[in-house]
Design a protein around this motif. Structure first.
Motif, PDB file in Angstrom:
ATOM      1  N   PHE A 130       0.658  -1.283  -0.080  1.00  0.00           N
ATOM      2  CA  PHE A 130       0.036   0.042   0.104  1.00  0.00           C
ATOM      3  C   PHE A 130       0.706   1.061   0.104  1.00  0.00           C
ATOM      4  O   PHE A 130       0.838   2.328  -0.827  1.00  0.00           O
ATOM      5  N   GLY A 131       1.648   1.419   0.948  1.00  0.00           N
ATOM      6  CA  GLY A 131       2.821   2.475   1.023  1.00  0.00           C
ATOM      7  C   GLY A 131       3.701   2.735  -0.243  1.00  0.00           C
ATOM      8  O   GLY A 131       3.794   3.866  -0.465  1.00  0.00           O
ATOM      9  N   GLU A 132       3.991   1.658  -1.056  1.00  0.00           N
ATOM     10  CA  GLU A 132       4.870   1.667  -2.185  1.00  0.00           C
ATOM     11  C   GLU A 132       3.671   2.359  -3.254  1.00  0.00           C
ATOM     12  O   GLU A 132       4.453   3.347  -3.919  1.00  0.00           O
ATOM     13  N   LEU A 133       2.624   1.952  -3.475  1.00  0.00           N
ATOM     14  CA  LEU A 133       1.692   2.643  -4.377  1.00  0.00           C
ATOM     15  C   LEU A 133       1.499   3.849  -3.873  1.00  0.00           C
ATOM     16  O   LEU A 133       1.535   4.704  -4.869  1.00  0.00           O
ATOM     17  N   LEU A 134       1.123   4.283  -2.719  1.00  0.00           N
ATOM     18  CA  LEU A 134       0.752   5.524  -2.367  1.00  0.00           C
ATOM     19  C   LEU A 134       2.094   6.664  -2.605  1.00  0.00           C
ATOM     20  O   LEU A 134       1.731   7.655  -3.431  1.00  0.00           O
ATOM     21  N   HIS A 135       3.053   6.215  -2.247  1.00  0.00           N
ATOM     22  CA  HIS A 135       4.338   6.983  -2.639  1.00  0.00           C
ATOM     23  C   HIS A 135       4.802   7.064  -4.205  1.00  0.00           C
ATOM     24  O   HIS A 135       4.803   8.338  -4.854  1.00  0.00           O
ATOM     25  N   GLY A 136       4.561   6.086  -5.082  1.00  0.00           N
ATOM     26  CA  GLY A 136       4.853   6.345  -6.447  1.00  0.00           C
ATOM     27  C   GLY A 136       3.755   6.856  -6.924  1.00  0.00           C
ATOM     28  O   GLY A 136       4.037   7.818  -7.964  1.00  0.00           O
ATOM     29  N   TRP A 137       2.481   6.793  -6.658  1.00  0.00           N
ATOM     30  CA  TRP A 137       1.583   7.710  -7.381  1.00  0.00           C
ATOM     31  C   TRP A 137       1.441   9.083  -6.857  1.00  0.00           C
ATOM     32  O   TRP A 137       1.101   9.895  -7.693  1.00  0.00           O
ATOM     33  N   ARG A 138       2.018   9.390  -5.639  1.00  0.00           N
ATOM     34  CA  ARG A 138       2.161  10.699  -5.363  1.00  0.00           C
ATOM     35  C   ARG A 138       3.421  11.366  -6.020  1.00  0.00           C
ATOM     36  O   ARG A 138       3.159  12.572  -6.404  1.00  0.00           O
ATOM     37  N   ASP A 139       4.346  10.641  -6.340  1.00  0.00           N
ATOM     38  CA  ASP A 139       5.493  11.119  -6.973  1.00  0.00           C
ATOM     39  C   ASP A 139       4.997  11.571  -8.640  1.00  0.00           C
ATOM     40  O   ASP A 139       5.476  12.319  -9.181  1.00  0.00           O
ATOM     41  N   ARG A 140       4.265  10.690  -9.157  1.00  0.00           N
ATOM     42  CA  ARG A 140       3.576  10.758 -10.433  1.00  0.00           C
ATOM     43  C   ARG A 140       2.809  12.127 -10.897  1.00  0.00           C
ATOM     44  O   ARG A 140       2.659  12.813 -11.923  1.00  0.00           O
ATOM     45  N   LEU A 141       1.896  12.317  -9.699  1.00  0.00           N
ATOM     46  CA  LEU A 141       0.921  13.555 -10.064  1.00  0.00           C
ATOM     47  C   LEU A 141       1.540  14.796  -9.841  1.00  0.00           C
ATOM     48  O   LEU A 141       2.186  15.236  -9.138  1.00  0.00           O
ATOM     49  N   SER A 142       1.405  15.789 -11.008  1.00  0.00           N
ATOM     50  CA  SER A 142       1.873  16.897 -11.116  1.00  0.00           C
ATOM     51  C   SER A 142       1.146  17.901 -10.215  1.00  0.00           C
ATOM     52  O   SER A 142      -0.068  17.694  -9.945  1.00  0.00           O
ATOM     53  N   PRO A 143       1.669  18.724  -9.294  1.00  0.00           N
ATOM     54  CA  PRO A 143       1.171  19.421  -8.603  1.00  0.00           C
ATOM     55  C   PRO A 143       0.197  20.476  -9.110  1.00  0.00           C
ATOM     56  O   PRO A 143      -0.663  21.103  -8.475  1.00  0.00           O
ATOM     57  N   VAL A 144       0.537  21.096 -10.413  1.00  0.00           N
ATOM     58  CA  VAL A 144      -0.481  21.799 -11.190  1.00  0.00           C
ATOM     59  C   VAL A 144      -1.677  21.224 -11.270  1.00  0.00           C
ATOM     60  O   VAL A 144      -2.820  21.988 -10.991  1.00  0.00           O
ATOM     61  N   ASP A 145      -1.889  19.914 -11.689  1.00  0.00           N
ATOM     62  CA  ASP A 145      -2.874  19.148 -12.174  1.00  0.00           C
ATOM     63  C   ASP A 145      -3.710  18.811 -10.572  1.00  0.00           C
ATOM     64  O   ASP A 145      -5.153  18.928 -10.820  1.00  0.00           O
ATOM     65  N   ALA A 146      -3.171  18.967  -9.542  1.00  0.00           N
ATOM     66  CA  ALA A 146      -3.685  18.870  -8.369  1.00  0.00           C
ATOM     67  C   ALA A 146      -4.113  20.162  -7.639  1.00  0.00           C
ATOM     68  O   ALA A 146      -4.730  20.254  -6.566  1.00  0.00           O
ATOM     69  N   GLY A 147      -4.174  21.210  -8.487  1.00  0.00           N
ATOM     70  CA  GLY A 147      -4.369  22.761  -8.004  1.00  0.00           C
ATOM     71  C   GLY A 147      -3.476  23.463  -7.112  1.00  0.00           C
ATOM     72  O   GLY A 147      -3.615  24.561  -6.520  1.00  0.00           O
ATOM     73  N   PHE A 148      -2.041  22.832  -7.304  1.00  0.00           N
ATOM     74  CA  PHE A 148      -1.109  23.596  -6.515  1.00  0.00           C
ATOM     75  C   PHE A 148      -0.154  24.309  -7.460  1.00  0.00           C
ATOM     76  O   PHE A 148      -0.004  24.094  -8.586  1.00  0.00           O
ATOM     77  N   THR A 149       0.760  25.462  -6.829  1.00  0.00           N
ATOM     78  CA  THR A 149       1.689  26.249  -7.842  1.00  0.00           C
ATOM     79  C   THR A 149       2.895  25.427  -7.769  1.00  0.00           C
ATOM     80  O   THR A 149       3.468  25.332  -6.671  1.00  0.00           O
ATOM     81  N   ALA A 150       3.326  25.279  -8.928  1.00  0.00           N
ATOM     82  CA  ALA A 150       4.748  24.726  -9.081  1.00  0.00           C
ATOM     83  C   ALA A 150       5.828  25.716  -8.787  1.00  0.00           C
ATOM     84  O   ALA A 150       5.499  26.856  -9.374  1.00  0.00           O
ATOM     85  N   THR A 151       6.784  25.601  -7.771  1.00  0.00           N
ATOM     86  CA  THR A 151       7.842  26.480  -7.794  1.00  0.00           C
ATOM     87  C   THR A 151       9.017  25.995  -8.019  1.00  0.00           C
ATOM     88  O   THR A 151       9.421  24.764  -7.938  1.00  0.00           O
ATOM     89  N   ALA A 152      10.010  26.893  -8.302  1.00  0.00           N
ATOM     90  CA  ALA A 152      11.375  26.438  -8.643  1.00  0.00           C
ATOM     91  C   ALA A 152      12.114  25.703  -7.661  1.00  0.00           C
ATOM     92  O   ALA A 152      13.003  24.746  -8.077  1.00  0.00           O
ATOM     93  N   GLY A 153      11.729  25.791  -6.228  1.00  0.00           N
ATOM     94  CA  GLY A 153      12.553  25.159  -5.447  1.00  0.00           C
ATOM     95  C   GLY A 153      12.077  23.808  -5.062  1.00  0.00           C
ATOM     96  O   GLY A 153      12.533  23.288  -4.209  1.00  0.00           O
TER      97      GLY A 153
END
Length: 290
Positions: free
Chosen positions: A4-27
Motif C-alpha cells: 500500500f505504501g509503495e503504491l501511495l508513494h509512487g502515485w504521489r510522485d507521479r501526480l503533477s502539483p499543477v494538476d492537483a491545484g497547487f502552484t509549482a515553484t522552482a524550489g
C-alpha cells in the motif's frame, strides 16, 4: 502485489502539483506532490500519510482509501488496486461510487475562481476547491460520514443555521429526498444508501413525508444568500451540473460581472476567507445549504 505504501508513494510522485491545484515553484526537489499536499487534498494528517507510506499504519478504512484515490486522481483500475493492497474489497458495481475522475478534477481546478463542490448520487460531498472552503467553510473539518447533505437536513449531521426560502425551503428538502429515491432505484444493492434512507425515515417526520410523496425533480439555477463574517451578505447564483457517466453533481456559485456580489467573491479569492480567522456561516437561501 505492491505494498500500500509503495503504491501511495509512487502515485504521489507521479501526480503533477499543477494538476492537483497547487502552484509549482522552482524550489521543488521532486516533480510530484509533497506529502503535506496529499494530506491536505485527502483531508488527513501529514503524520498519518507518512505512516501509511512507511507501512507503520495498518488497515486504513475504506473512507481513507477512497479519499486518497480521489486526491491522487487514480483511474478506476488503480483505485481498485489501492483498495486491494489495503486488504479491502473495491466498491462493487451497483453501489454508489465516490470516485471523481481525473478529468472532472482537472476541469474543476481550471475553474478555480468559482466555488465548486462535487457530490455523489446520495448527496455526499467528496471533492471541493479552495474557493468552496473560502465561501462555505472547510469540509475537511467534518468526519467523512458527516459530509452528507441529507443527513445535515434531516438527521444528526452538522447543524444548519435558520434558512429562509423564497420558493419554500420545503421544496428544497423535497428535491433532495426525490434524488435519494431515484438513487435507491438505481443502486438497490448499496448498503450505505439503504441504511441512510432507513434511518432518516425513522428519525425525521419531514423526510418520511417527502419519501411517500415526492418523485424525481429537475434541479434549476437558484439564488442563495450567504452571510460571511468577512464580506457580509453575498447573493450568488447556485447551479447543479451533472457529470455524464460519473453520476456526480457539481454545485457551483457565481455572480454577475460588475456587481457588488462579484466584488465580494473577488475579495474572498484574495483572502480565501481568512481575514478574520473565522469560518463562514452556512447558507440562507431559497434552495438550501449547498
Amino acid at each position: 502485489m505492491p505494498e500500500f505504501g509503495e503504491l501511495l508513494h509512487g502515485w504521489r510522485d507521479r501526480l503533477s502539483p499543477v494538476d492537483a491545484g497547487f502552484t509549482a515553484t522552482a524550489g521543488r526537489r521532486a516533480p510530484g506532490l509533497r506529502r503535506e499536499e496529499l494530506a491536505q487534498l485527502a483531508g488527513l494528517s501529514v503524520d498519518y500519510v507518512l505512516r501509511l507510506e512507511q507501512g507503520r499504519a495498518k488497515n486504513p478504512s475504506a473512507q481513507v482509501v477512497g479519499s486518497l484515490a480521489r486526491a491522487l486522481q487514480l483511474s478506476r483500475a488503480e483505485r481498485d488496486q489501492l483498495y486491494r493492497s489495503a486488504g479491502l474489497l473495491p466498491p462493487r458495481d451497483g453501489t454508489i461510487s465516490a470516485h471523481v475522475p481525473a478529468s472532472i478534477q482537472r476541469l474543476a481546478l481550471r475553474l478555480g475562481d468559482v466555488p465548486i463542490g462535487v457530490f455523489t448520487a446520495d448527496w455526499t460531498l467528496v471533492w471541493w476547491n479552495a474557493m468552496w472552503c473560502a465561501l462555505i467553510g472547510d469540509p475537511s473539518a467534518l468526519p467523512v460520514e458527516q459530509r452528507n447533505l441529507a443527513l445535515a437536513l434531516f438527521g444528526n449531521g452538522p447543524a444548519l443555521p435558520p434558512l429562509e426560502a423564497e420558493h419554500g425551503f420545503d421544496a428544497f428538502e423535497a428535491s433532495i429526498v426525490a434524488d435519494l429515491k431515484d438513487a435507491v432505484s438505481r443502486y438497490p444493492a448499496d448498503a450505505r444508501l439503504n441504511r441512510l434512507v432507513r434511518d432518516l425515515r425513522a428519525e425525521s417526520e419531514a423526510f418520511a413525508r417527502h419519501w411517500v410523496t415526492e418523485s424525481a425533480a429537475q434541479h434549476t439555477s437558484e439564488q442563495k444568500t450567504i452571510y460571511h463574517p468577512d464580506v457580509g451578505e453575498i447573493r450568488l447564483d447556485c447551479d447543479v451540473l451533472l457529470a455524464p457517466g460519473a453520476d456526480l453533481r457539481m454545485v457551483t456559485y457565481t455572480a454577475a460581472t460588475g456587481t457588488t456580489d462579484a466584488g465580494k467573491l473577488d475579495l474572498l479569492r484574495v483572502t480565501r476567507g481568512q481575514a478574520t480567522g473565522s469560518a463562514p456561516q452556512r447558507v440562507q437561501s431559497p434552495g438550501g445549504p449547498m
